[in-house]
Write a protein that holds these residues in place. Structure first.
Motif, short mmCIF file in Angstrom:
data_model
loop_
_atom_site.label_atom_id
_atom_site.label_comp_id
_atom_site.label_asym_id
_atom_site.label_seq_id
_atom_site.Cartn_x
_atom_site.Cartn_y
_atom_site.Cartn_z
N ASP A 144 0.81 -1.24 0.00
CA ASP A 144 0.00 0.00 0.00
C ASP A 144 0.84 1.28 0.00
N LEU A 145 1.99 1.21 -0.64
CA LEU A 145 2.91 2.37 -0.62
C LEU A 145 2.69 3.33 -1.78
N ARG A 150 3.55 8.56 -4.04
CA ARG A 150 3.24 9.58 -5.06
C ARG A 150 3.10 10.96 -4.42
N ARG A 151 2.51 10.99 -3.22
CA ARG A 151 2.40 12.28 -2.52
C ARG A 151 3.79 12.82 -2.17
N LYS A 152 4.68 11.91 -1.79
CA LYS A 152 6.02 12.33 -1.35
C LYS A 152 6.94 12.67 -2.52
N LEU A 153 6.93 11.83 -3.56
CA LEU A 153 7.92 11.96 -4.65
C LEU A 153 7.35 12.52 -5.95
N GLU A 173 13.97 -2.64 3.09
CA GLU A 173 12.64 -2.79 3.68
C GLU A 173 11.61 -2.10 2.79
N PRO A 174 10.40 -2.70 2.64
CA PRO A 174 9.37 -2.05 1.85
C PRO A 174 8.68 -0.94 2.65
N THR A 175 9.41 0.15 2.91
CA THR A 175 8.87 1.28 3.68
C THR A 175 9.02 2.56 2.85
N LEU A 176 8.22 3.55 3.20
CA LEU A 176 8.21 4.82 2.47
C LEU A 176 9.59 5.47 2.46
N ASP A 177 10.33 5.34 3.57
CA ASP A 177 11.66 5.96 3.66
C ASP A 177 12.64 5.41 2.64
N GLN A 178 12.39 4.17 2.18
CA GLN A 178 13.36 3.51 1.31
C GLN A 178 12.95 3.51 -0.17
N VAL A 179 11.89 4.27 -0.50
CA VAL A 179 11.47 4.34 -1.90
C VAL A 179 12.05 5.59 -2.55
#
Length: 202
Positions: A144-145, A150-153, A173-179
């Protein structure tokens, strides 16, 4: 517009970052890809849907990606594959000239789903419409990232994807910080080199 594509647009919404498809590309793939797909290209172009979670793409741009994933595997002997669509996080949808939509690669995990059948040229258009109408927005997401990313990047361009850095296969890790937003072709080739492509074990 035919009913199948209209239903697809109802699910995914209007296109983003549309590219016009040149006549030379339609000719290049005539007889290799379904006529129905070429008609969709001519009418709708290559573009992203669902705010860029799913893309219909120019297979020529991804020839190197396809080669890097399947060269030296049994798949190479099975069919000639063209990448016709991809997801925002690198799900790859490959069309076989003899087998239709028979291979999906989940690049972040180096896993694939293979459908083992051959279809006749008469069945190709129906198979293609089945592929289009059965796509789901959520199936191209990871954890669900998509919306937070999209809001962040920002929304992806046609040559970009969201990539995990470090890659999940390297312990990321599949986290927002690592995308991060990355160049699609380069990142997909990089992922292909991290681990051997294995079928999913359902």
């Amino acid at each position: 517009m035919d009913k199948v594509f209209a239903r697809f647009l109802e699910k995914f919404g209007s296109p983003v970052d549309r590219e016009e498809v040149p006549a030379s590309s339609l000719e290049r793939y005539r007889g290799k890809l379904p006529n129905q797909l070429l008609e969709y290209w001519a009418e709708h172009g290559w573009c992203g849907y669902g705010n860029g979670i799913f893309w219909l793409v120019n297979p020529q741009e991804y020839e190197g990606v396809v080669a890097s994933w399947i060269e030296g595997t049994k798949l190479e002997e099975r069919d000639t594959y063209h990448l016709i669509a991809r997801g925002a996080f690198g799900d790859l949808y490959l069309w076989g000239e003899k087998t239709g939509f028979s291979l999906k690669i989940t690049s972040v995990f180096s896993r694939c789903v293979i459908h083992d059948f051959e279809i006749t040229s008469e069945e190709m258009d129906r198979e293609l419409q089945g592929f289009i109408v059965s796509r789901n927005v959520d199936s191209n997401d990871v954890e669900d990232l998509f919306n937070p990313t999209r809001r962040k990047l920002g929304t992806l361009r046609h040559d970009e994807m969201y990539g995990f850095v470090p890659a999940l296969m390297l312990g990321g890790e599949p986290t927002l910080d690592q995308v991060e937003k990355v160049k699609a072709v380069e990142h997909l080739i990089l992922l292909s080199q991290l681990s051997e492509l294995e079928p999913y074990n359902f």
